[in-house]
Design a protein around this motif. Structure first.
Motif, PDB file in Angstrom:
ATOM      1  N   GLY A  38       0.783  -1.231   0.000  1.00 28.97           N
ATOM      2  CA  GLY A  38       0.000   0.000   0.000  1.00 28.97           C
ATOM      3  C   GLY A  38       0.814   1.278   0.000  1.00 28.97           C
ATOM      4  O   GLY A  38       0.263   2.373   0.163  1.00 28.97           O
ATOM      5  N   GLY A  39       2.127   1.178  -0.186  1.00 25.55           N
ATOM      6  CA  GLY A  39       2.970   2.373  -0.166  1.00 25.55           C
ATOM      7  C   GLY A  39       2.785   3.224  -1.416  1.00 25.55           C
ATOM      8  O   GLY A  39       2.846   2.701  -2.534  1.00 25.55           O
ATOM      9  N   THR A  40       2.538   4.519  -1.228  1.00 24.56           N
ATOM     10  CA  THR A  40       2.456   5.471  -2.338  1.00 24.56           C
ATOM     11  C   THR A  40       3.097   6.786  -1.902  1.00 24.56           C
ATOM     12  O   THR A  40       3.414   6.975  -0.730  1.00 24.56           O
ATOM     13  CB  THR A  40       1.001   5.778  -2.752  1.00 24.56           C
ATOM     14  N   MET A  41       3.212   7.705  -2.863  1.00 25.72           N
ATOM     15  CA  MET A  41       3.797   9.010  -2.539  1.00 25.72           C
ATOM     16  C   MET A  41       2.880   9.835  -1.646  1.00 25.72           C
ATOM     17  O   MET A  41       3.296  10.874  -1.129  1.00 25.72           O
ATOM     18  CB  MET A  41       4.114   9.781  -3.815  1.00 25.72           C
ATOM     19  N   ASN A  42       1.631   9.393  -1.471  1.00 24.68           N
ATOM     20  CA  ASN A  42       0.708  10.125  -0.603  1.00 24.68           C
ATOM     21  C   ASN A  42       0.619   9.535   0.800  1.00 24.68           C
ATOM     22  O   ASN A  42      -0.226   9.953   1.604  1.00 24.68           O
ATOM     23  CB  ASN A  42      -0.682  10.196  -1.240  1.00 24.68           C
ATOM     24  N   ASN A  43       1.500   8.587   1.107  1.00 28.01           N
ATOM     25  CA  ASN A  43       1.638   8.094   2.477  1.00 28.01           C
ATOM     26  C   ASN A  43       1.862   9.285   3.425  1.00 28.01           C
ATOM     27  O   ASN A  43       2.536  10.247   3.074  1.00 28.01           O
ATOM     28  CB  ASN A  43       2.832   7.139   2.510  1.00 28.01           C
ATOM     29  N   ARG A  44       1.305   9.218   4.617  1.00 30.77           N
ATOM     30  CA  ARG A  44       1.349  10.369   5.535  1.00 30.77           C
ATOM     31  C   ARG A  44       2.773  10.780   5.911  1.00 30.77           C
ATOM     32  O   ARG A  44       3.085  11.965   6.004  1.00 30.77           O
ATOM     33  CB  ARG A  44       0.574  10.061   6.821  1.00 30.77           C
ATOM     34  N   VAL A  45       3.644   9.795   6.144  1.00 28.13           N
ATOM     35  CA  VAL A  45       5.018  10.130   6.497  1.00 28.13           C
ATOM     36  C   VAL A  45       5.704  10.822   5.321  1.00 28.13           C
ATOM     37  O   VAL A  45       6.371  11.852   5.486  1.00 28.13           O
ATOM     38  CB  VAL A  45       5.809   8.872   6.929  1.00 28.13           C
ATOM     39  N   VAL A  46       5.512  10.291   4.126  1.00 27.91           N
ATOM     40  CA  VAL A  46       6.123  10.865   2.920  1.00 27.91           C
ATOM     41  C   VAL A  46       5.602  12.280   2.677  1.00 27.91           C
ATOM     42  O   VAL A  46       6.372  13.210   2.400  1.00 27.91           O
ATOM     43  CB  VAL A  46       5.837   9.951   1.706  1.00 27.91           C
ATOM     44  N   TYR A  47       4.295  12.440   2.793  1.00 31.75           N
ATOM     45  CA  TYR A  47       3.659  13.751   2.593  1.00 31.75           C
ATOM     46  C   TYR A  47       4.211  14.779   3.581  1.00 31.75           C
ATOM     47  O   TYR A  47       4.560  15.906   3.201  1.00 31.75           O
ATOM     48  CB  TYR A  47       2.152  13.573   2.774  1.00 31.75           C
ATOM     49  N   ASN A  48       4.315  14.374   4.832  1.00 29.76           N
ATOM     50  CA  ASN A  48       4.814  15.293   5.862  1.00 29.76           C
ATOM     51  C   ASN A  48       6.298  15.608   5.673  1.00 29.76           C
ATOM     52  O   ASN A  48       6.732  16.742   5.898  1.00 29.76           O
ATOM     53  CB  ASN A  48       4.547  14.732   7.259  1.00 29.76           C
ATOM     54  N   LEU A  49       7.080  14.629   5.247  1.00 30.95           N
ATOM     55  CA  LEU A  49       8.490  14.888   4.952  1.00 30.95           C
ATOM     56  C   LEU A  49       8.617  15.879   3.790  1.00 30.95           C
ATOM     57  O   LEU A  49       9.448  16.784   3.815  1.00 30.95           O
ATOM     58  CB  LEU A  49       9.221  13.582   4.598  1.00 30.95           C
TER      59      LEU A  49
END
Length: 217
Positions: A38-49
């Protein structure tokens, strides 16, 4: 923030590109977690980084690995994904030829890919590895690790156990010429569910801001 499509090794890759007005702004790419979980560029950690780096004056690109979202191709055990990351960095550098600093940040699977990218690209001046899955993937390629960076994980991480992360950090600490900073977030799991996201992002911002004022690698 403009959606972008740029060429990758297996066809087009889909990203989000967030430029600064300054032509010589530092650049950063952000790498997402495992595509098959389920990993995507809109993952919360990625988005926040992504937004943390942009708030510090970076021009930022995050993107979907092959086979995710509108990115073409299919999952390739990390080999193709590393090539995707190299293509993303090529694209970002072509758009920003005057950037003085180049950073890579990755979360989980993305941290593993990001640290491999370090080995290929000597221009990378710093890295952030969030929840690196040191129990699942071999990080022994980091010999020697070419640039200093921050490894950050949650003490309640049940996906990538903290003990394995500490072992990885211990090996990296033996290397000369770089500094590996390690921070652990009390109570946080692998995904930094609230209220642990903000403290993790604050740690990242503090580390990167400090590094940008230093002249050494």
């Amino acid at each position: 923030m403009p959606e972008v499509i740029f060429p990758g090794p297996e066809g087009r890759l889909e990203g989000r590109y967030h430029p600064q007005k300054l032509k010589d702004a530092p650049i950063a790419i952000i790498l997402h977690p495992h595509p098959q979980f389920g990993g995507t560029m809109n993952n919360r950690v990625v988005y926040n980084l992504h937004y943390a780096f942009h708030s510090m004056g970076f021009t930022v690109l995050r993107f979907n690995f092959r086979g995710v979202g509108r990115s073409q191709g299919e999952y390739d055990q990390g080999v193709g994904e590393l090539s995707d990351a190299a293509s993303a960095l090529d694209y970002l550098q072509a758009m920003n030829p005057n950037a003085k600093h180049c950073w890579v940040a990755g979360f989980s699977f993305g941290a593993w890919i990001g640290m491999q990218l370090l080995m290929r690209r000597p221009e990378i001046t710093g890295f952030i590895s969030v929840s690196p899955p040191a129990d699942r993937y071999d990080f022994s390629f980091l010999a020697p690790c070419p640039s200093s960076g921050l490894i950050i994980n949650g003490l309640n991480d049940r996906v990538a156990p903290p003990a394995d992360t500490r072992t990885l950090v211990g090996k990296l600490h033996e290397q000369k010429g770089i500094t590996i900073t390690h921070q652990e977030v009390e109570g946080a799991g692998h995904f930094f569910e609230d209220p642990h996201m903000d403290p993790m992002i604050d740690d990242v911002k503090g580390y990167v801001s400090r590094r940008l004022t230093e002249t050494t690698r």
